[in-house]
Design a protein around this motif. Structure first.
Motif, PDB file in Angstrom:
ATOM      1  N   ILE A 157       0.077 -16.244   2.866  1.00 44.64           N
ATOM      2  CA  ILE A 157      -0.830 -16.743   3.913  1.00 44.64           C
ATOM      3  C   ILE A 157      -0.180 -16.622   5.292  1.00 44.64           C
ATOM      4  N   ASN A 158      -0.975 -16.906   6.305  1.00 42.69           N
ATOM      5  CA  ASN A 158      -0.530 -16.928   7.708  1.00 42.69           C
ATOM      6  C   ASN A 158      -0.104 -15.556   8.218  1.00 42.69           C
ATOM      7  N   THR A 159      -0.706 -14.510   7.707  1.00 41.82           N
ATOM      8  CA  THR A 159      -0.486 -13.161   8.214  1.00 41.82           C
ATOM      9  C   THR A 159      -1.853 -12.512   8.418  1.00 41.82           C
ATOM     10  N   LYS A 160      -1.845 -11.318   8.966  1.00 42.80           N
ATOM     11  CA  LYS A 160      -3.086 -10.577   9.201  1.00 42.80           C
ATOM     12  C   LYS A 160      -3.316  -9.503   8.138  1.00 42.80           C
ATOM     13  N   TYR A 161      -2.701  -9.711   6.964  1.00 42.46           N
ATOM     14  CA  TYR A 161      -2.852  -8.695   5.921  1.00 42.46           C
ATOM     15  C   TYR A 161      -4.316  -8.499   5.550  1.00 42.46           C
ATOM     16  N   GLU A 162      -5.118  -9.586   5.612  1.00 45.24           N
ATOM     17  CA  GLU A 162      -6.534  -9.485   5.261  1.00 45.24           C
ATOM     18  C   GLU A 162      -7.356  -9.007   6.460  1.00 45.24           C
ATOM     19  N   THR A 163      -6.875  -7.993   7.133  1.00 46.28           N
ATOM     20  CA  THR A 163      -7.595  -7.403   8.258  1.00 46.28           C
ATOM     21  C   THR A 163      -8.092  -6.026   7.857  1.00 46.28           C
ATOM     22  N   CYS A 164      -9.367  -5.760   8.058  1.00 44.88           N
ATOM     23  CA  CYS A 164      -9.928  -4.460   7.687  1.00 44.88           C
ATOM     24  C   CYS A 164      -9.324  -3.356   8.561  1.00 44.88           C
ATOM     25  N   VAL A 165      -9.088  -2.218   7.947  1.00 43.18           N
ATOM     26  CA  VAL A 165      -8.574  -1.068   8.695  1.00 43.18           C
ATOM     27  C   VAL A 165      -9.670  -0.517   9.598  1.00 43.18           C
ATOM     28  N   ASN A 166     -10.868  -0.401   9.062  1.00 42.89           N
ATOM     29  CA  ASN A 166     -12.014   0.111   9.808  1.00 42.89           C
ATOM     30  C   ASN A 166     -13.087  -0.969   9.892  1.00 42.89           C
ATOM     31  N   PRO A 167     -13.890  -0.980  10.950  1.00 46.05           N
ATOM     32  CA  PRO A 167     -14.933  -2.021  11.112  1.00 46.05           C
ATOM     33  C   PRO A 167     -15.939  -2.051   9.972  1.00 46.05           C
ATOM     34  N   GLU A 168     -16.196  -0.901   9.364  1.00 39.98           N
ATOM     35  CA  GLU A 168     -17.194  -0.856   8.282  1.00 39.98           C
ATOM     36  C   GLU A 168     -16.637  -1.289   6.925  1.00 39.98           C
ATOM     37  N   ASP A 169     -15.339  -1.530   6.858  1.00 38.97           N
ATOM     38  CA  ASP A 169     -14.733  -1.954   5.589  1.00 38.97           C
ATOM     39  C   ASP A 169     -15.177  -3.376   5.234  1.00 38.97           C
ATOM     40  N   ASP A 170     -15.060  -3.703   3.961  1.00 37.51           N
ATOM     41  CA  ASP A 170     -15.473  -5.028   3.483  1.00 37.51           C
ATOM     42  C   ASP A 170     -14.459  -5.539   2.472  1.00 37.51           C
ATOM     43  N   CYS A 171     -14.341  -6.844   2.371  1.00 41.99           N
ATOM     44  CA  CYS A 171     -13.478  -7.515   1.380  1.00 41.99           C
ATOM     45  C   CYS A 171     -12.030  -7.011   1.432  1.00 41.99           C
ATOM     46  N   PRO A 172     -11.352  -7.167   2.561  1.00 43.02           N
ATOM     47  CA  PRO A 172      -9.942  -6.761   2.615  1.00 43.02           C
ATOM     48  C   PRO A 172      -9.116  -7.602   1.649  1.00 43.02           C
ATOM     49  N   PRO A 173      -8.146  -7.002   0.962  1.00 39.75           N
ATOM     50  CA  PRO A 173      -7.437  -7.715  -0.116  1.00 39.75           C
ATOM     51  C   PRO A 173      -6.372  -8.676   0.404  1.00 39.75           C
ATOM     52  N   TYR A 174      -6.094  -9.678  -0.409  1.00 40.63           N
ATOM     53  CA  TYR A 174      -4.907 -10.507  -0.215  1.00 40.63           C
ATOM     54  C   TYR A 174      -3.687  -9.726  -0.711  1.00 40.63           C
ATOM     55  N   LEU A 175      -2.541 -10.043  -0.168  1.00 44.71           N
ATOM     56  CA  LEU A 175      -1.283  -9.598  -0.757  1.00 44.71           C
ATOM     57  C   LEU A 175      -0.732 -10.767  -1.555  1.00 44.71           C
ATOM     58  N   VAL A 176      -0.630 -10.582  -2.863  1.00 42.72           N
ATOM     59  CA  VAL A 176      -0.210 -11.645  -3.778  1.00 42.72           C
ATOM     60  C   VAL A 176       1.234 -11.398  -4.194  1.00 42.72           C
ATOM     61  N   PHE A 177       2.002 -12.482  -4.312  1.00 44.88           N
ATOM     62  CA  PHE A 177       3.422 -12.376  -4.668  1.00 44.88           C
ATOM     63  C   PHE A 177       3.726 -13.225  -5.890  1.00 44.88           C
ATOM     64  N   ASP A 178       4.407 -12.613  -6.864  1.00 45.74           N
ATOM     65  CA  ASP A 178       4.891 -13.295  -8.067  1.00 45.74           C
ATOM     66  C   ASP A 178       6.407 -13.215  -8.060  1.00 45.74           C
ATOM     67  N   ASP A 179       7.076 -14.359  -7.905  1.00 48.79           N
ATOM     68  CA  ASP A 179       8.547 -14.364  -7.858  1.00 48.79           C
ATOM     69  C   ASP A 179       9.167 -14.459  -9.243  1.00 48.79           C
ATOM     70  N   LEU A 180       8.378 -14.234 -10.290  1.00 48.47           N
ATOM     71  CA  LEU A 180       8.842 -14.212 -11.683  1.00 48.47           C
ATOM     72  C   LEU A 180       9.382 -15.561 -12.135  1.00 48.47           C
ATOM     73  N   GLY A 181       8.941 -16.622 -11.445  1.00 50.94           N
ATOM     74  CA  GLY A 181       9.377 -17.962 -11.834  1.00 50.94           C
ATOM     75  C   GLY A 181      10.770 -18.313 -11.395  1.00 50.94           C
ATOM     76  N   ASN A 182      11.320 -17.543 -10.432  1.00 49.00           N
ATOM     77  CA  ASN A 182      12.701 -17.756 -10.005  1.00 49.00           C
ATOM     78  C   ASN A 182      12.820 -18.599  -8.736  1.00 49.00           C
ATOM     79  N   ASP A 183      11.679 -19.146  -8.246  1.00 52.14           N
ATOM     80  CA  ASP A 183      11.680 -19.967  -7.030  1.00 52.14           C
ATOM     81  C   ASP A 183      12.369 -19.255  -5.869  1.00 52.14           C
TER      82      ASP A 183
END
Length: 579
Positions: A157-183
């Motif tokens: 969260i707190n980034t602009k990753y969910e920003t469309c590249v082009n104005p006509e784009d829809d549903c920009p993805p989240y970037l999800v992180f899995d630290d494998l349970g290592n905190d």
């Protein structure tokens, strides 16, 4: 739920892999209809050319009976930034609740762990309706994000990753992180490097440089923050991966004890197995597993059917407790085998001290089942398996037995695995692995490496020289490292590192260790002086390799230290596991 195994597909030319890839592409077209054909075909190019794409790409498939693919995942590994990226994961339509998807994801988590990465990144379509004009897939997006939350993976969260590249784009993805349970605390510096490489390498044409700079510069939090849990069931613990090398299936030949030669001087005895078992179980890393039954065809693909049939037939003719030893050998005319079964023993043997008796075939045949079980467990996703068998097998060639060996367990398993990728055999028994060499001498899909006493003084005497490097397609794929008569553990370790370097150059998909423990000080069949600590050091070096490993027991006859040396070897091997 029907059974399946999860295995890596690392090339597109093995027939079993080609068929799997065809099915994967069909599943991909169904689940991702917007993906163009050139992008689907690019998957193969990514697997073939990691230098071009700046990441290695590995396909994992969940494979059921009759090679039926039930699901798949494609995992990128970016070694320069030390992370993995999950590109696709999907199951065959109609299999949503079958557990296939979860099993695949857990397998790739193990892979990311083995690679010592910071974790797995992936893009997931948003569950926020404000980000999507088309609301039709919001429910599915929520289900997918809820699935990953089970493992602690959440959107950054707190980034602009969910920003469309082009104005006509829809549903920009989240970037999800899995630290494998290592905190793991993901710093902004590391996150910026990772995000930059994702956008540049996954979208080299689609994402302009200015867009990439804008996204990267928006990462301010240090460490990076993940979204609060949204779907997690209250009081439910996060599913953490355990150290994958710390779960080693142990397959013991339950019929080995019937092959008991109660004759003075015969050292290949049942106590060998109990000595090893008693000590290695102290490590609490081994899980006893039953062997599975396999048809004779897997043996007949490696051993001559004439030899197989003779061995089976002659053993059935003996009364209980009766053994014969080969005593006449065809040094002048091997083309005219004798008719008498007892005389024929020399036609199929290389020495005078390997007996034939009623139980030899039964015990050896059971040992093959054990090693093949271990091989198949690697295909099912285990990092390590140990076939603790006797009689041993590495001296058995295609046409002959000898050196207490009747069927070549390691070679049969290597041939089995070669249908799914490249295989390396490392023989660390005191004696040359002549069986491996002879069986694979003309093949390049199985690399054979043997560290052993020089044949000028050590059995089997006539093979194991440095100039024996393979022939035809196999030229350069057989490495012999014969050593001097008196050897310390430190000297041995240097040669082992050399052998492992050749294996790393070969880049096998599977590694088989013919585990001989007769390199120990005091072994009646050897001349070297390795102690328990030396075995531990050897295990440490082998444990550094990330390949799936099948250990198959070979020699080791000094029972006072046999189990202790085995325990120290595996203790060293386990010490380099991913934590």
């Amino acid at each position: 739920m029907s059974s399946f195994k999860i295995r890596k597909v690392t090339d597109s030319f093995h027939p079993s892999n080609t068929y799997a890839i065809e099915q994967v592409f069909e599943i991909l077209r169904i689940h991702f209809p917007s993906v163009k054909e050139d992008k689907i075909n690019e998957i193969l190019e990514q697997m073939k050319d990691p230098l071009k794409y700046q990441f290695s790409s590995t396909l994992f498939v969940a494979e059921g009976g009759q090679a039926n693919i039930k699901g798949f995942a494609i995992l990128f590994y970016m070694p320069d930034a030390n992370y993995c990226f999950l590109d696709y994961i999907a199951v065959k339509p109609g299999r949503i609740s079958s557990g296939v998807g979860g099993a695949i994801y857990e397998r790739i988590r193990e892979e990311a762990q083995l690679l010592n990465t910071v974790g797995i990144f992936m893009e997931c379509l948003p569950d926020d309706e404000s980000l999507c004009k088309d609301k039709s897939e919001i429910k599915q997006n929520r289900a997918r994000l809820a699935f990953y939350e089970r493992y602690g993976a959440r959107p950054i969260i707190n980034t602009k990753y969910e920003t469309c590249v082009n104005p006509e784009d829809d549903c920009p993805p989240y970037l999800v992180f899995d630290d494998l349970g290592n905190d793991y605390d993901l710093t902004s510096k590391v996150a910026k490097k990772i995000v930059k490489t994702i956008l540049q390498r996954k979208y080299p044409v689609y994402c302009p440089e200015e867009y990439i700079k804008m996204i990267v510069s928006s990462i301010k939090d240090n460490p990076v923050q993940l979204r609060e849990y949204k779907y997690r069931i209250k009081n439910r613990s996060i599913e953490k991966n355990k150290a994958v090398k710390n779960h080693i299936p142990l397959i013991i030949n339950d019929k080995h004890e019937i092959h008991h030669i109660k004759e003075k001087g015969y050292i290949e005895s049942p106590v060998r197995i109990s000595s090893i078992t008693k000590e290695i179980t102290k490590l609490e890393a081994f899980q006893l597993r039953p062997s599975r039954a396999y048809p004779d065809k897997y043996i007949l693909e490696v051993h001559n059917p004439k030899y197989f049939n003779y061995f089976k037939r002659v053993c059935s003719t003996f009364p209980e407790g009766k053994s014969i030893y080969p005593y006449v050998f065809p040094v002048r005319n091997a083309t005219r085998p004798p008719g008498d079964l007892s005389v024929l023993a020399g036609y199929y043997c290389i020495d005078t001290f390997t007996p034939l008796n009623k139980n030899a075939f039964i015990a050896a045949r059971s040992g093959v089942n054990c090693s093949l079980t271990g091989a198949e467990l690697l295909l099912e996703g285990y990092h390590t398996a140990y076939a603790l068998v006797r009689p041993p097998g590495h001296h058995a060639e295609r046409d002959v037995f000898g050196g207490f060996c009747y069927f070549n367990n390691s070679s049969i398993s290597a041939h089995f695995l070669s249908e799914f990728g490249k295989v390396a055999i490392l023989d660390i028994d005191y004696h040359h692995g002549n069986g491996h060499q002879q069986i694979f001498y003309s093949r390049k899909d199985v690399l054979t490496v043997s560290i052993h006493g020089n044949p000028s003084f050590a059995y089997p005497y006539f093979t194991g020289f440095t100039e024996e490097t393979g022939e035809g397609e196999g030229e350069g794929f057989n490495l012999n490292l014969p050593l001097k008569e008196n050897l310390t553990g430190a000297e041995y370790l240097k040669v082992l590192i050399k052998a492992l370097k050749r294996i790393k150059e070969y880049k096998p998909d599977y590694l088989i260790i013919s585990l001989g423990l007769d390199i120990a000080k005091g072994d009646p069949t050897g001349t070297w002086s390795l102690t328990a600590n030396d075995f531990k050091n050897n295990g440490i070096e082998i444990g550094k390799l990330a390949y799936p490993v099948l250990f198959v027991q070979e020699g080791g006859y000094y029972n006072r230290t046999l189990g202790i040396n085995a325990r120290n070897f595996f203790e060293g091997f386990l010490s380099t596991r991913v934590k």
